[in-house]
Design a protein around this motif. Structure first.
Motif, PDB file in Angstrom:
ATOM      1  N   ALA A 155       0.841  -1.197   0.000  1.00  0.00           N
ATOM      2  CA  ALA A 155       0.000   0.000   0.000  1.00  0.00           C
ATOM      3  C   ALA A 155       0.877   1.249   0.000  1.00  0.00           C
ATOM      4  CB  ALA A 155      -0.925  -0.004   1.215  1.00  0.00           C
ATOM      5  N   MET A 156       1.967   1.179   0.785  1.00  0.00           N
ATOM      6  CA  MET A 156       2.889   2.302   0.857  1.00  0.00           C
ATOM      7  C   MET A 156       3.525   2.560  -0.498  1.00  0.00           C
ATOM      8  SD  MET A 156       5.799   2.560   3.742  1.00  0.00           S
ATOM      9  CE  MET A 156       4.796   2.460   5.181  1.00  0.00           C
ATOM     10  N   GLY A 157       3.965   1.482  -1.142  1.00  0.00           N
ATOM     11  CA  GLY A 157       4.574   1.604  -2.465  1.00  0.00           C
ATOM     12  C   GLY A 157       3.616   2.221  -3.463  1.00  0.00           C
ATOM     13  N   ILE A 158       2.361   1.772  -3.431  1.00  0.00           N
ATOM     14  CA  ILE A 158       1.349   2.292  -4.351  1.00  0.00           C
ATOM     15  C   ILE A 158       1.179   3.796  -4.153  1.00  0.00           C
ATOM     16  CG2 ILE A 158      -1.141   2.316  -4.837  1.00  0.00           C
ATOM     17  CD1 ILE A 158      -1.113  -0.709  -4.064  1.00  0.00           C
ATOM     18  N   VAL A 159       0.937   4.189  -2.902  1.00  0.00           N
ATOM     19  CA  VAL A 159       0.590   5.580  -2.631  1.00  0.00           C
ATOM     20  C   VAL A 159       1.756   6.518  -2.926  1.00  0.00           C
ATOM     21  CG1 VAL A 159      -0.068   7.224  -0.851  1.00  0.00           C
ATOM     22  CG2 VAL A 159      -1.202   4.996  -0.969  1.00  0.00           C
ATOM     23  N   PHE A 160       2.964   6.159  -2.448  1.00  0.00           N
ATOM     24  CA  PHE A 160       4.016   7.155  -2.619  1.00  0.00           C
ATOM     25  C   PHE A 160       4.482   7.261  -4.067  1.00  0.00           C
ATOM     26  CE2 PHE A 160       7.657   4.177  -1.613  1.00  0.00           C
ATOM     27  CZ  PHE A 160       8.551   4.608  -2.567  1.00  0.00           C
ATOM     28  N   SER A 161       4.454   6.151  -4.796  1.00  0.00           N
ATOM     29  CA  SER A 161       4.876   6.291  -6.198  1.00  0.00           C
ATOM     30  C   SER A 161       3.830   7.062  -6.993  1.00  0.00           C
ATOM     31  CB  SER A 161       5.193   4.936  -6.835  1.00  0.00           C
ATOM     32  OG  SER A 161       4.234   3.985  -6.483  1.00  0.00           O
ATOM     33  N   LEU A 162       2.551   6.873  -6.619  1.00  0.00           N
ATOM     34  CA  LEU A 162       1.485   7.620  -7.298  1.00  0.00           C
ATOM     35  C   LEU A 162       1.609   9.118  -7.012  1.00  0.00           C
ATOM     36  CD1 LEU A 162      -1.126   7.242  -8.988  1.00  0.00           C
ATOM     37  CD2 LEU A 162      -2.369   7.397  -6.830  1.00  0.00           C
ATOM     38  N   PHE A 163       1.730   9.458  -5.738  1.00  0.00           N
ATOM     39  CA  PHE A 163       1.868  10.871  -5.356  1.00  0.00           C
ATOM     40  C   PHE A 163       3.089  11.494  -6.027  1.00  0.00           C
ATOM     41  CE2 PHE A 163      -0.730  12.286  -1.538  1.00  0.00           C
ATOM     42  CZ  PHE A 163      -1.694  11.319  -1.702  1.00  0.00           C
ATOM     43  N   PHE A 164       4.180  10.736  -5.997  1.00  0.00           N
ATOM     44  CA  PHE A 164       5.422  11.266  -6.553  1.00  0.00           C
ATOM     45  C   PHE A 164       5.278  11.484  -8.060  1.00  0.00           C
ATOM     46  CE2 PHE A 164       9.999  10.804  -7.790  1.00  0.00           C
ATOM     47  CZ  PHE A 164      10.436  11.919  -7.114  1.00  0.00           C
ATOM     48  N   ALA A 165       4.631  10.518  -8.721  1.00  0.00           N
ATOM     49  CA  ALA A 165       4.444  10.632 -10.163  1.00  0.00           C
ATOM     50  C   ALA A 165       3.612  11.873 -10.489  1.00  0.00           C
ATOM     51  CB  ALA A 165       3.757   9.367 -10.698  1.00  0.00           C
ATOM     52  N   VAL A 166       2.528  12.067  -9.725  1.00  0.00           N
ATOM     53  CA  VAL A 166       1.704  13.257  -9.937  1.00  0.00           C
ATOM     54  C   VAL A 166       2.552  14.516  -9.753  1.00  0.00           C
ATOM     55  CG1 VAL A 166      -0.226  14.601  -9.014  1.00  0.00           C
ATOM     56  CG2 VAL A 166      -0.458  12.130  -9.307  1.00  0.00           C
ATOM     57  N   GLY A 167       3.385  14.507  -8.723  1.00  0.00           N
ATOM     58  CA  GLY A 167       4.259  15.650  -8.465  1.00  0.00           C
ATOM     59  C   GLY A 167       5.198  15.910  -9.624  1.00  0.00           C
ATOM     60  N   VAL A 168       5.806  14.846 -10.146  1.00  0.00           N
ATOM     61  CA  VAL A 168       6.754  14.998 -11.264  1.00  0.00           C
ATOM     62  C   VAL A 168       6.036  15.535 -12.495  1.00  0.00           C
ATOM     63  CG1 VAL A 168       8.243  13.746 -12.870  1.00  0.00           C
ATOM     64  CG2 VAL A 168       8.379  13.271 -10.421  1.00  0.00           C
ATOM     65  N   ILE A 169       4.819  15.014 -12.745  1.00  0.00           N
ATOM     66  CA  ILE A 169       4.043  15.507 -13.896  1.00  0.00           C
ATOM     67  C   ILE A 169       3.764  16.999 -13.739  1.00  0.00           C
ATOM     68  CG2 ILE A 169       1.748  15.435 -14.967  1.00  0.00           C
ATOM     69  CD1 ILE A 169       1.823  12.414 -14.617  1.00  0.00           C
ATOM     70  N   LEU A 170       3.347  17.396 -12.549  1.00  0.00           N
ATOM     71  CA  LEU A 170       3.060  18.805 -12.303  1.00  0.00           C
ATOM     72  C   LEU A 170       4.299  19.665 -12.528  1.00  0.00           C
ATOM     73  CD1 LEU A 170       0.791  18.605  -9.123  1.00  0.00           C
ATOM     74  CD2 LEU A 170       0.128  19.407 -11.399  1.00  0.00           C
ATOM     75  N   VAL A 171       5.423  19.203 -12.008  1.00  0.00           N
ATOM     76  CA  VAL A 171       6.662  19.975 -12.169  1.00  0.00           C
ATOM     77  C   VAL A 171       6.994  20.143 -13.642  1.00  0.00           C
ATOM     78  CG1 VAL A 171       9.154  19.981 -11.815  1.00  0.00           C
ATOM     79  CG2 VAL A 171       7.645  19.378  -9.929  1.00  0.00           C
ATOM     80  N   THR A 172       6.927  19.038 -14.392  1.00  0.00           N
ATOM     81  CA  THR A 172       7.323  19.119 -15.795  1.00  0.00           C
ATOM     82  C   THR A 172       6.301  19.893 -16.620  1.00  0.00           C
ATOM     83  OG1 THR A 172       6.408  16.912 -16.050  1.00  0.00           O
ATOM     84  CG2 THR A 172       8.792  17.070 -15.867  1.00  0.00           C
ATOM     85  N   ALA A 173       5.001  19.740 -16.263  1.00  0.00           N
ATOM     86  CA  ALA A 173       3.959  20.439 -17.014  1.00  0.00           C
ATOM     87  C   ALA A 173       4.080  21.953 -16.869  1.00  0.00           C
ATOM     88  CB  ALA A 173       2.577  19.973 -16.555  1.00  0.00           C
ATOM     89  N   TYR A 174       4.422  22.389 -15.673  1.00  0.00           N
ATOM     90  CA  TYR A 174       4.481  23.826 -15.442  1.00  0.00           C
ATOM     91  C   TYR A 174       5.911  24.349 -15.366  1.00  0.00           C
ATOM     92  CZ  TYR A 174      -0.469  23.342 -14.559  1.00  0.00           C
ATOM     93  OH  TYR A 174      -1.795  23.075 -14.699  1.00  0.00           O
ATOM     94  N   ALA A 175       6.840  23.529 -15.833  1.00  0.00           N
ATOM     95  CA  ALA A 175       8.248  23.883 -15.684  1.00  0.00           C
ATOM     96  C   ALA A 175       8.565  25.233 -16.311  1.00  0.00           C
ATOM     97  CB  ALA A 175       9.129  22.796 -16.284  1.00  0.00           C
ATOM     98  N   ASP A 176       7.838  25.577 -17.408  1.00  0.00           N
ATOM     99  CA  ASP A 176       8.122  26.832 -18.100  1.00  0.00           C
ATOM    100  C   ASP A 176       7.777  28.037 -17.228  1.00  0.00           C
ATOM    101  OD1 ASP A 176       8.747  25.169 -20.088  1.00  0.00           O
ATOM    102  OD2 ASP A 176       6.872  25.442 -21.212  1.00  0.00           O
ATOM    103  N   HIS A 177       6.726  27.850 -16.412  1.00  0.00           N
ATOM    104  CA  HIS A 177       6.242  28.998 -15.656  1.00  0.00           C
ATOM    105  C   HIS A 177       6.891  29.138 -14.292  1.00  0.00           C
ATOM    106  CE1 HIS A 177       3.166  28.970 -18.723  1.00  0.00           C
ATOM    107  NE2 HIS A 177       2.913  27.709 -18.420  1.00  0.00           N
ATOM    108  N   ILE A 178       7.507  28.088 -13.839  1.00  0.00           N
ATOM    109  CA  ILE A 178       7.986  28.156 -12.454  1.00  0.00           C
ATOM    110  C   ILE A 178       9.469  27.854 -12.365  1.00  0.00           C
ATOM    111  CG2 ILE A 178       5.752  27.579 -11.488  1.00  0.00           C
ATOM    112  CD1 ILE A 178       6.532  24.745 -11.268  1.00  0.00           C
ATOM    113  N   ASP A 179      10.084  28.478 -11.398  1.00  0.00           N
ATOM    114  CA  ASP A 179      11.510  28.171 -11.232  1.00  0.00           C
ATOM    115  C   ASP A 179      11.691  27.175 -10.090  1.00  0.00           C
ATOM    116  OD1 ASP A 179      10.795  29.852  -9.232  1.00  0.00           O
ATOM    117  OD2 ASP A 179      12.699  30.930  -9.173  1.00  0.00           O
ATOM    118  N   LEU A 180      10.869  26.115 -10.171  1.00  0.00           N
ATOM    119  CA  LEU A 180      10.962  25.058  -9.177  1.00  0.00           C
ATOM    120  C   LEU A 180      11.366  23.827  -9.957  1.00  0.00           C
ATOM    121  CD1 LEU A 180       9.950  24.468  -6.099  1.00  0.00           C
ATOM    122  CD2 LEU A 180       8.035  23.383  -7.248  1.00  0.00           C
TER     123      LEU A 180
END
Ligand SMILES: Nc1ncnc2c1ncn2[C@@H]1O[C@H](COP(=O)(O)OP(=O)(O)O)[C@@H](O)[C@H]1O
Ligand SMILES: [Mg+2]
Lengths: 253, 310
Positions: free
Chosen positions: B112-137
């Motif tokens: 369950a831990m593996g499922i949740v953290f990889s999912l959350f992390f993946a969402v985070g990575v997608i968000l970072v890359t999707a908005y990478a142009d607009h943010i300096d994060l």
């Protein structure tokens, strides 16, 4: 006088499987009660249900004629020894002190009086020389004595002990039963999960035979009959009595 | 073309003396930050280890990423408080989700831990890359952090006196809060860790302390993030406590050893980084690993001596 423990229609279900079903039980003050039944009969579950540690499907539990958290604080619990990690980096006195924490409340740290009281409890189980010893370095019997000392430190009138005689040496077993009798003589009530039929009749004033339901309960000589045991243990009893008689022969030889 | 692995000569003057003589400000703040991160993460991590929850630190440090990014997008700034809050919510949410999954299905807790953290992390990575142009994060910064930039952060000042760079001060504050909570709730922490069932029967509520610890863990992880990043936070959550517990079997002594262990992590790591001219955070983790190996050797020798003297 109000009973120390009363349950009515106590039912517990673990993932759709009933483990306790309609358990009615009444226990009066000042006795050592043996809780007997085969493996998986629901003995540990019964104790946890009485201590409010698991949700009930139906029914109720009353301790000292009351329900709820406050009543539960008046009972002490000695879990099965294997239920904790004995490699935990604390010493014997630390563990006994835990018994005081229910009374201390938040933010208060154990003081000198608590320490002295805990030392007294260690003395009662003949473990005062080990107060400073890390629990990982203790034998199984010594660990069980520490658990008993922790229960003594709780200073309650009702105790649930889950298999206190498992994996302990003969000397510890004798010491524990002596302490339990002393506690009973002070008016305390002890409900003890036990699985050794050869000693059950000798140790307990009252017996409860449990196997999902209460098979029989009452004074030991009335309950401890072949017929009742058969009903509680089913086909497994033949194996058990065989093993028991072998052990008795071993002991006497 | 192949890159040759060259070990730079160990120049005492360059590696050890110059950092303190030529740029003491920078050195002090980096070493202090490293010490704080290792100490505070180590103290919380010690209790995670005792509760057999070491991997929960790993899970949460990944799960906070979407919270960080969303808070950043929401407020359009790198203000610390919203980012902390976002990460905190994501961290606690992931813990609740992990428990809910394994309680309401046959999925075991570790899965369950593996499922949740990889999912959350993946969402985070997608968000970072999707908005990478607009943010300096950028993802690098979130993953690896950069402790070397700590001295460049704005200074906190009190009544005109400069106290120190913001991340260091924040970490120190978090450290004080963690120490205070640890002191106040010491008996509850050890009781709920050692015997949660007894603790519950005493009315100590293991659940409340579990979630309390998870909240503290999330806060500690987020405040360490900008210094050491997601991956190295995990190292700092485990190494100090594991090292201390190898050296002693007394909880209070283990806790007392943490400041010294953290100092060694920070100093060794920093000078290692200067020597090889590499990332400070990475060097700190390597130093922590080396120290753990030494503690292990000490433990083995000690165990052998103890056995032969019996
Ligand atoms: N947390 C749990 N979840 C699901 N089933 C459980 C759980 N605890 C116990 N059981 C099941 O409930 C039954 C009774 O267990 P228990 O009360 O421990 O029996 P006993 O103490 O008499 O050996 C067993 O069949 C056991 O597998
Ligand atoms: Mg049991």
């Amino acid at each position: 006088m109000k009973p120390v423990l009363e349950t009515h229609d106590l039912t517990v279900i673990y993932s759709r499987k009933p483990v306790l079903y309609g358990v009615d039980l009444t226990v009066h003050a000042g006795s050592i009660v043996g809780l007997l039944g085969p493996n998986g009969a629901g003995k540990s579950t019964f104790i946890k249900a009485c201590m409010g540690l698991i949700p009930l499907e139906s029914g109720w539990v009353e301790l000292f004629g009351q329900r709820g958290r406050k009543a539960i604080r008046r009972a002490g619990y000695v879990p099965q020894r294997e239920s904790v990690d004995w490699d935990f980096p604390v010493n014997a006195l630390d563990v006994v002190l835990m018994g005081r924490y229910g009374k201390l409340g938040l933010f208060r740290r154990p003081g000198k009086a608590d320490r002295e009281m805990a030392m007294d409890c260690l003395r009662m189980v003949n473990m005062e020389a080990y107060a400073d010893r890390q629990i990982a370095a203790l034998s199984g019997g010594q660990q069980q004595r520490i658990f008993l000392a922790r229960a003594l430190a709780q200073e309650t009138d009702l105790y649930f002990l889950d298999e206190p005689f498992v994996g302990v040496d003969a000397a510890t077993e004798a010491a524990i039963i002596t302490i339990l009798r002393k506690m009973r003589d002070q008016g305390k009530t002890l409900i003890v999960v036990h699985h050794d039929l050869t000693t059950a009749a000798q140790y307990f004033d009252q017996l409860v035979l449990l196997n999902m339901r209460v098979i029989a309960s009452g004074p030991t000589q009335e309950v401890f009959t072949e017929e009742n045991l058969h009903r509680a243990y089913g086909g497994r009893l033949t194996l058990l009595t065989q093993a028991a008689s072998e052990r008795i022969q071993q002991r006497s030889s | 073309m192949s890159a040759r692995l060259e070990i730079p000569a160990f120049d005492w003057l360059r590696v050890v003396v110059e950092p303190w003589a030529l740029y003491p400000e920078t050195t002090i703040w980096i070493v202090l930050m490293g010490w704080l991160v290792s100490l505070v993460c180590g103290a919380v991590g010690l209790f995670l280890i005792l509760r057999r929850m070491a991997m929960t630190g790993d899970a949460i440090s990944h799960s906070v990423l979407p919270g960080l990014v969303l808070a950043f997008l929401w407020t359009a700034s790198r203000a610390t408080l919203p980012m902390m809050l976002g990460a905190l919510i994501a961290g606690v949410l992931s813990v609740i989700l992990i428990e809910w999954i394994h309680r309401s299905s046959r999925v075991k807790p570790d899965a369950a831990m593996g499922i949740v953290f990889s999912l959350f992390f993946a969402v985070g990575v997608i968000l970072v890359t999707a908005y990478a142009d607009h943010i300096d994060l950028d993802a690098d910064c979130v993953l690896y952090g950069e402790i070397a930039y700590v001295p460049l952060e704005p200074m906190w000042a009190l009544a005109g006196i400069e106290l120190g760079p913001a991340p260091v001060m924040r970490m120190a504050m978090v450290g004080l809060i963690v120490a205070g909570l640890g002191f106040l709730f010491f008996k509850e922490l050890i009781t709920t860790s050692f015997d949660p069932v007894l603790a519950a029967s005493l009315g100590l509520s293991p659940k409340a302390f579990h979630y309390g610890l998870m909240i503290v863990l999330s806060v500690v992880i987020v405040s360490s993030f900008e210094a050491v990043g997601a991956i190295l936070v995990v190292a700092m959550l485990i190494f100090p406590g594991a090292t201390a517990l190898l050296l002693t079997h007394r909880l209070r002594l283990a806790l007392a050893l943490l400041p010294m262990i953290a100092a060694l992590h920070s100093l060794l790591g920093y000078h290692l980084a200067v020597w090889f001219d590499v990332t400070v955070a990475g060097s700190m983790a390597v130093a922590a690993g080396g120290l753990l190996a030494i503690a292990w050797a000490v433990y083995c020798i000690w165990a052998r001596v103890a056995r032969s003297s019996h």
